[in-house]
Design a protein around this motif. Structure first.
Motif, PDB file in Angstrom:
ATOM      1  N   GLU A   3       0.726  -1.249  -0.092  1.00 47.74           N
ATOM      2  CA  GLU A   3      -0.028   0.036   0.199  1.00 47.74           C
ATOM      3  C   GLU A   3       0.667   1.321   0.098  1.00 47.74           C
ATOM      4  N   ASP A 136      -2.726  -0.739   7.526  1.00 48.81           N
ATOM      5  CA  ASP A 136      -3.489  -1.179   6.050  1.00 48.81           C
ATOM      6  C   ASP A 136      -2.586  -2.621   5.841  1.00 48.81           C
ATOM      7  N   GLN A 159     -11.547  -1.887  -3.732  1.00 49.28           N
ATOM      8  CA  GLN A 159     -10.864  -0.673  -3.152  1.00 49.28           C
ATOM      9  C   GLN A 159     -11.274   0.568  -4.206  1.00 49.28           C
ATOM     10  N   ALA A 219      -9.159  -3.405   4.844  1.00 52.74           N
ATOM     11  CA  ALA A 219      -7.729  -3.005   4.232  1.00 52.74           C
ATOM     12  C   ALA A 219      -8.246  -2.527   3.067  1.00 52.74           C
ATOM     13  N   GLY A 222      -9.457   0.860   3.874  1.00 52.24           N
ATOM     14  CA  GLY A 222      -8.431   1.916   4.587  1.00 52.24           C
ATOM     15  C   GLY A 222      -7.572   2.234   3.355  1.00 52.24           C
ATOM     16  N   TYR A 223      -7.438   1.548   2.236  1.00 52.22           N
ATOM     17  CA  TYR A 223      -6.465   1.793   1.170  1.00 52.22           C
ATOM     18  C   TYR A 223      -7.449   3.062   0.442  1.00 52.22           C
TER      19      TYR A 223
END
Length: 390
Positions: A3, A136, A159, A219, A222-223
């Motif tokens: 990330e 993340d 994402q 995740a 979060g990204y």
């Protein structure tokens, strides 16, 4: 999934459109409009883009497969799995130096030299984003530990809608029918993976599957948040989008994230079991080290591809290629790890690709069709206006 190296992917996509629709950053880091060079120059540019695309897709694919191999053959440390995503960022420094030496100075956005923030404020941005990135990457590692890599990669495609969601609140992203369609399709794609009855030959309990799924979704969210916050930081704090500023963000943010991960590795006590883990690795000690080293290297190959596409085309194009490469992984997982690509996963893959294309088409309309329509309307207005009196 690497990330900190991906944080830069969306930082210019919406800001440049809103403030200056003709501002783009090319491979040398100099500000230009859309390419209007000769056919030979265009050919070289597309060749470079093809090479960067190969770096991006191959780096991402190989890194994820090696990460799964680490856990599949006896690896147990989620913190070490996180560290290999981050620790090799110094490999980017020669690339950074070469580009800097070959590039001319670039003016900030719109050519305005605004007052720059203090070192304390800039450091706060680097530290905050670095810590978010470290967390993340940890969530992604847990997801990869408990999920088949085919399932994991399909969930990661969520994402894009998460980024759109957070950008709506933080950066004024507009929801159009195509973006809403993308959100719905990618959500359904992820839900299908939860209700599937078979988990391939990957031996994992239902509880661990739920943990892995939840962590991967978190995740991906979060990204999307990190991307939106990075875009916000560039607009409101850093106020520049030069190559140097972008690479500074990548390097310092990666340094913070790596440091936080090292602290987590020692604080958790997992470092004590690494020697035993290496001894018991099914493929042997050398393979254990090579798996970790090449995982770290391939994440940096992925990063070079990402950065290269940003400066040759746009941040949107770079991230779009990243997401487009994810469906390649389930096919390879069937061959390498003997994952079952059942009907549910196939449908989920189709929906994920469909959702991705819907999102990408909206960005195509924003980046290419709208500016052309505005230019056309402007020319018509100019032609229709009476000549100025002498």
């Amino acid at each position: 999934m690497g990330e900190p190296q991906q944080v830069q992917l969306h930082i210019m996509s919406r800001t440049g459109e809103e403030e200056n629709s003709t501002e783009h950053i090319n491979a040398t880091g100099t500000g230009t409009g859309r390419p209007t060079s000769s056919q030979g120059s265009n050919y070289k540019r597309w060749l470079r883009m093809a090479i960067y695309t190969l770096f991006l897709i191959s780096g991402q694919t190989v890194a994820l497969l090696l990460g799964r191999l680490y856990y599949d053959k006896g690896g147990k440390s989620k913190w070490l799995g996180t560290l290999v995503q981050l620790v090799a960022f110094p490999l980017l420094l020669p690339y950074y130096i070469i580009i800097i030496m070959s590039s001319a100075p670039k003016n900030p956005i719109n050519g305005v030299h605004s007052k720059q923030p203090s070192t304390l404020i800039i450091s706060s941005v680097y530290v905050s984003l670095g810590l978010l990135v470290a967390g993340d990457c940890l969530l992604y590692s847990i997801g990869l530990m408990y999920l088949p890599v085919s399932t994991y990669s399909l969930i990661c495609s969520s994402q894009l809608p998460f980024n759109a969601f957070f950008s709506f609140f933080l950066n004024g992203q507009k929801f159009t029918p195509f973006i809403v369609n993308s959100l719905v399709l990618l959500t359904i794609s992820s839900i299908l993976l939860v209700v599937q009855t078979e988990h391939s030959v990957f031996a994992v309990s239902k509880g661990k599957f739920v943990i892995g799924f939840t962590c991967t979704i978190a995740a991906s969210a979060g990204y999307g948040l990190v991307l939106s916050l990075t875009q916000l930081a560039f607009r409101r704090v850093l106020k520049r989008e030069t190559f140097t500023v972008v690479m500074d963000l990548i390097v310092y943010q990666s340094l913070v994230a790596t440091s936080a991960t090292v602290v987590g590795l020692f604080a958790s006590g997992e470092w004590r079991g690494l020697s035993t883990e290496m001894e018991e690795f099914e493929l042997g000690k050398v393979s254990y080290l090579m798996t970790l080293i090449w995982t770290a290297i391939m994440w940096q190959v992925f990063t070079i591809g990402c950065v290269g596409l940003i400066f040759e085309a746009s941040s949107l194009f770079s991230n779009a290629i990243s997401v487009l490469g994810l469906p390649v992984i389930p096919v390879l997982a069937v061959i390498i790890f003997h994952d079952k690509l059942g009907a549910i996963k196939v449908i989920s893959m189709v929906l994920a690709i469909w959702g991705f294309l819907s999102y990408l088409y909206q960005q195509y309309l924003d980046d290419f069709m709208k500016p052309k329509a505005e230019d056309r309307n402007g020319n018509e207005d100019s032609n229709a206006s009476p000549p100025a009196p002498p």
